[in-house]
Design a protein around this motif. Structure first.
Motif, PDB file in Angstrom:
ATOM      1  N   MET A   1       0.860  -1.183   0.000  1.00 35.19           N
ATOM      2  CA  MET A   1       0.000   0.000   0.000  1.00 35.19           C
ATOM      3  C   MET A   1       0.896   1.232   0.000  1.00 35.19           C
ATOM      4  O   MET A   1       2.041   1.168   0.446  1.00 35.19           O
ATOM      5  CB  MET A   1      -0.873   0.035   1.261  1.00 35.19           C
ATOM      6  CG  MET A   1      -1.804  -1.155   1.429  1.00 35.19           C
ATOM      7  SD  MET A   1      -2.660  -1.138   3.035  1.00 35.19           S
ATOM      8  CE  MET A   1      -3.851   0.169   2.782  1.00 35.19           C
ATOM      9  N   SER A   2       0.365   2.342  -0.456  1.00 40.12           N
ATOM     10  CA  SER A   2       1.122   3.593  -0.371  1.00 40.12           C
ATOM     11  C   SER A   2       1.019   4.115   1.065  1.00 40.12           C
ATOM     12  O   SER A   2       0.133   3.717   1.827  1.00 40.12           O
ATOM     13  CB  SER A   2       0.553   4.638  -1.332  1.00 40.12           C
ATOM     14  OG  SER A   2      -0.705   5.104  -0.869  1.00 40.12           O
TER      15      SER A   2
ATOM     16  N   ARG B   1       0.065   7.002   1.932  1.00 40.86           N
ATOM     17  CA  ARG B   1      -1.218   7.706   2.036  1.00 40.86           C
ATOM     18  C   ARG B   1      -2.362   6.722   2.290  1.00 40.86           C
ATOM     19  O   ARG B   1      -3.258   6.997   3.093  1.00 40.86           O
ATOM     20  CB  ARG B   1      -1.494   8.515   0.772  1.00 40.86           C
ATOM     21  CG  ARG B   1      -2.869   9.207   0.799  1.00 40.86           C
ATOM     22  CD  ARG B   1      -3.065  10.076  -0.410  1.00 40.86           C
ATOM     23  NE  ARG B   1      -2.323  11.308  -0.288  1.00 40.86           N
ATOM     24  CZ  ARG B   1      -2.820  12.421   0.256  1.00 40.86           C
ATOM     25  NH1 ARG B   1      -4.051  12.438   0.698  1.00 40.86           N
ATOM     26  NH2 ARG B   1      -2.102  13.513   0.347  1.00 40.86           N
ATOM     27  N   GLU B   2      -2.338   5.570   1.617  1.00 41.77           N
ATOM     28  CA  GLU B   2      -3.391   4.567   1.834  1.00 41.77           C
ATOM     29  C   GLU B   2      -3.363   4.042   3.271  1.00 41.77           C
ATOM     30  O   GLU B   2      -4.410   3.852   3.890  1.00 41.77           O
ATOM     31  CB  GLU B   2      -3.229   3.407   0.843  1.00 41.77           C
ATOM     32  CG  GLU B   2      -3.563   3.783  -0.586  1.00 41.77           C
ATOM     33  CD  GLU B   2      -3.148   2.724  -1.605  1.00 41.77           C
ATOM     34  OE1 GLU B   2      -3.804   2.670  -2.666  1.00 41.77           O
ATOM     35  OE2 GLU B   2      -2.185   1.969  -1.345  1.00 41.77           O
TER      36      GLU B   2
ATOM     37  N   GLU C   1      -4.768   6.828   5.503  1.00 39.34           N
ATOM     38  CA  GLU C   1      -6.222   6.938   5.398  1.00 39.34           C
ATOM     39  C   GLU C   1      -6.933   5.761   6.058  1.00 39.34           C
ATOM     40  O   GLU C   1      -7.964   5.941   6.712  1.00 39.34           O
ATOM     41  CB  GLU C   1      -6.629   7.068   3.929  1.00 39.34           C
ATOM     42  CG  GLU C   1      -6.246   8.416   3.339  1.00 39.34           C
ATOM     43  CD  GLU C   1      -6.456   8.508   1.831  1.00 39.34           C
ATOM     44  OE1 GLU C   1      -6.839   7.499   1.201  1.00 39.34           O
ATOM     45  OE2 GLU C   1      -6.224   9.607   1.284  1.00 39.34           O
TER      46      GLU C   1
END
Length: 147
Positions: free
Chosen positions: A53-54, A56-57, A60
């Motif tokens: 996953m990034s 940011r992911e 979030e």
């Protein structure tokens, strides 16, 4: 253990205080390098379930601030549980990827982990060690002599 990780000789503790200090340092080192706190375990579980996953992911999914997720990932990376890798298709994107160690980590409920971690001590012994450590910490706080 006969020596330091770098192969240099290790002298044996000469006093009970030196022996205690060495044991506490080794316990602290072990706990720091071989365990993941609840938030760290949440990140590892997320990556085990979803794959790379990034940042940011991850942020979030956990509903936390960018600085907090960055610090969390850095700690997990320093423990060898994950890596940050540039995405092959989008060079601006950095993926968070579990290492082999992170993939193999069995994430148990906290209660089970703690029960297994301290199983070598009876409940009475655990209470005694806890009491001693809490008194020691209180004494250090009172006198300001943590160093």
């Amino acid at each position: 253990m006969n020596g330091h990780c770098d192969g240099s000789p290790r002298s044996e503790p000469k006093t009970p205080e030196e022996r205690l200090n060495r044991a506490l340092r080794r316990c602290g080192h072990y706990l720091y390098h071989h365990s993941a706190g609840p938030r760290q375990a949440t990140v590892l579980r997320l990556l085990q379930e979803n794959g790379p996953m990034s940042q940011r992911e991850v942020q979030e999914a956990l509903h936390i601030q960018p600085g907090s997720v960055s610090e969390l990932l850095s700690k997990l990376e320093s423990k060898g549980f994950l890596l940050r890798q540039r995405d092959g298709e989008d060079k601006r994107r950095v993926n968070i990827v579990l290492t082999q160690r992170g993939q193999e980590l069995e994430l148990r409920p906290v209660e089970e982990t703690l029960s297994r971690r301290y199983a070598a001590l009876s409940g009475e012994e655990q209470a005694l060690v806890t009491d001693c450590l809490e008194r020691l910490l209180a004494s250090w706080d009172e006198r300001g002599c943590g160093t």
